[in-house]
Design an enzyme around this catalytic site. Structure first.
Site, PDB file in Angstrom:
ATOM      1  N   SER A  99       0.856  -1.186   0.000  1.00 39.67           N
ATOM      2  CA  SER A  99       0.000   0.000   0.000  1.00 39.67           C
ATOM      3  C   SER A  99       0.895   1.240   0.000  1.00 39.67           C
ATOM      4  CB  SER A  99      -0.947  -0.044   1.206  1.00 39.67           C
ATOM      5  OG  SER A  99      -1.791   1.086   1.233  1.00 39.67           O
ATOM      6  N   HIS A 156      -2.607  -0.973  -3.399  1.00 45.22           N
ATOM      7  CA  HIS A 156      -3.777  -0.125  -3.165  1.00 45.22           C
ATOM      8  C   HIS A 156      -3.625   1.176  -3.941  1.00 45.22           C
ATOM      9  CE1 HIS A 156      -4.476  -2.140   1.020  1.00 45.22           C
ATOM     10  NE2 HIS A 156      -4.830  -2.922   0.021  1.00 45.22           N
ATOM     11  N   ASP A 190      -4.257  -5.309   5.709  1.00 48.23           N
ATOM     12  CA  ASP A 190      -4.713  -6.058   4.540  1.00 48.23           C
ATOM     13  C   ASP A 190      -3.625  -7.050   4.146  1.00 48.23           C
ATOM     14  OD1 ASP A 190      -6.324  -6.857   2.427  1.00 48.23           O
ATOM     15  OD2 ASP A 190      -5.557  -5.315   1.068  1.00 48.23           O
TER      16      ASP A 190
END
Length: 424
Positions: free
Chosen positions: A241, A268, A365
């Protein structure tokens, strides 16, 4: 760090400056200490006001965003969040800014976009950027050149030998032979049992940084935690991310074009940015890198980046594993694409033949997916705290006891090659 976060807003548009300032000032943890209308003013005000975070527009008179960013990182490093446009050209500039040292970016709201979403993302990203230690920000010569020393030359030809990653076929075989019993790519007998002293299950290996010996030693020591007889790794699944584009660049450009495993990646990002990121990585890497499309078949030497706004899942059809793009993943997740959604299907379709790699990023995540990979006999690498822009996703994996290896960013590509080529 000290709160409230001191922020400098840089934008030539009076409307945009007012919008960003009003949003940030409404948060008690953030203080806007000033604004600048172009890059030259920004450099002067960073020096005088000493903000912790700068929000930086791309297109400005006198000095544009990229030029300003380069000057900041070379002379007075500060956490920068780019405010990007939704155009294809704007997305390409944003990807370049992330290479040059910007911590993160946020697209400017377009007509009809939710200001609530923009407000939430802007304040969250500013606070996250403020937590990034200055020592992790790009600076000086490294930032101006911003090309990590690769183990192979960028795109020397997609038939570049795997052995080039570690300098010679003998070196690659030596690393591989210390990972597991059986034969290495060079045909030598494995000696994992002889080098696994001191490793206990649940305790990740943390090597020293920077030397080939440290990398080889760490991977060899990690063999003590890995199953004694592993099937060959066929897929490398990477999740990241905040800070991910630069981390992906460093990892992918250090992998050979004929790596004998497919690669799948979740980064992301909002819609419109994963395509330009994939194209930029493809320009730089010996691997083929592209944004995934429905029906793509995984194969060695191909890296597929999940498209924004969709869930990338894997499905096996006979001997082939294909990409399936879905609106939902069948799990509760905040992200599209989601690292967990991808990793869960990697575990299902590849089991012990999977290698999960979790890089810099906020939140957790990927945790569920990494647990599934481990439960199926796969292997997990986590980026270490010292080289992560944000040590959130890797930390979650490490604290859950899922990481077989915890490595500095520059050691991850050699470890991938060692594990993939030495697992036969």
């Amino acid at each position: 760090m000290n709160w409230p976060v001191r922020v400098l807003v840089v934008d030539d548009s009076a409307f945009s400056r007012r919008l960003v300032t009003d949003i940030l000032q409404a948060d008690p943890d953030i203080q806007v200490v000033g604004y600048a209308r172009n890059g030259r003013e920004a450099l002067e005000k960073v020096a005088s006001l000493q903000p912790r975070v700068v929000t930086l527009d791309q297109e400005m008179p006198v000095m544009d965003g990229l030029t300003t960013l380069t000057a900041l990182m070379a002379g007075n490093p500060v956490a920068v969040i780019m405010l990007s446009s939704h155009t294809a050209a704007g997305a390409a500039v944003t990807i370049k800014a992330l290479e040059l040292g910007a911590v993160d970016f946020i697209p400017k709201p377009a007509p009809g976009d939710s200001l609530d979403d923009f407000t939430r993302q802007l304040t969250e990203k500013v606070k996250a950027a403020a937590r990034v230690p200055v020592t992790r920000l790009c600076r000086g010569k490294n930032c101006r050149e911003n090309t990590p020393a690769p183990f192979i030359s960028p795109r020397p030809g997609r038939e570049e030998a795997v052995a080039a990653v570690t300098g010679s076929a003998a070196a690659t075989a030596a690393i591989g032979s210390r990972l597991s019993p059986g034969r290495s790519p060079g045909g030598k007998e494995g000696v994992a049992g002889a080098v696994s002293a001191g490793s206990t299950r649940g305790e990740a290996i943390r090597p020293g940084k920077g030397t080939p010996a440290a990398i080889k030693g760490a991977v060899a020591a990690g063999a003590g935690r890995l199953p004694g007889r592993r099937p060959g790794i066929e897929v490398v699944a990477i999740g990241t991310s905040t800070g991910g584009p630069a981390a992906l660049r460093q990892v992918l450009t250090a992998l050979p074009g004929n790596l004998p495993a497919g690669i799948v990646i979740v980064q992301h990002m909002p819609a419109g940015f994963t395509g330009p990121l994939a194209r930029r990585l493809d320009e730089l890497a010996a691997l083929e890198v592209r944004e995934a499309a429905a029906g793509d078949i995984l194969r060695p030497g191909l890296a597929l980046l999940a498209p924004a706004g969709r869930q990338m899942l894997l499905e096996r059809h006979g001997d082939a594993v294909q990409v399936h793009l879905a609106a939902e993943a069948g799990i509760t997740t905040l992200f599209k694409p989601s690292v967990d959604a991808l990793f869960l299907t990697v575990a299902r379709e590849y089991g012990p033949r999977s290698l999960g790699v979790i890089l810099t990023g906020m939140g957790n995540d990927g945790l569920r997916g990494l647990r599934a990979i481990k439960e199926q006999g796969g292997t997990v690498i986590a980026q270490d705290e010292a080289t992560s822009v944000v040590y959130g996703m890797p930390r979650a994996a490490v604290e859950a006891g899922l990481a077989d290896l915890v490595l500095p960013l520059e050691d991850i590509a050699p470890a991938i090659v060692a594990l993939v080529t030495g697992a036969g």
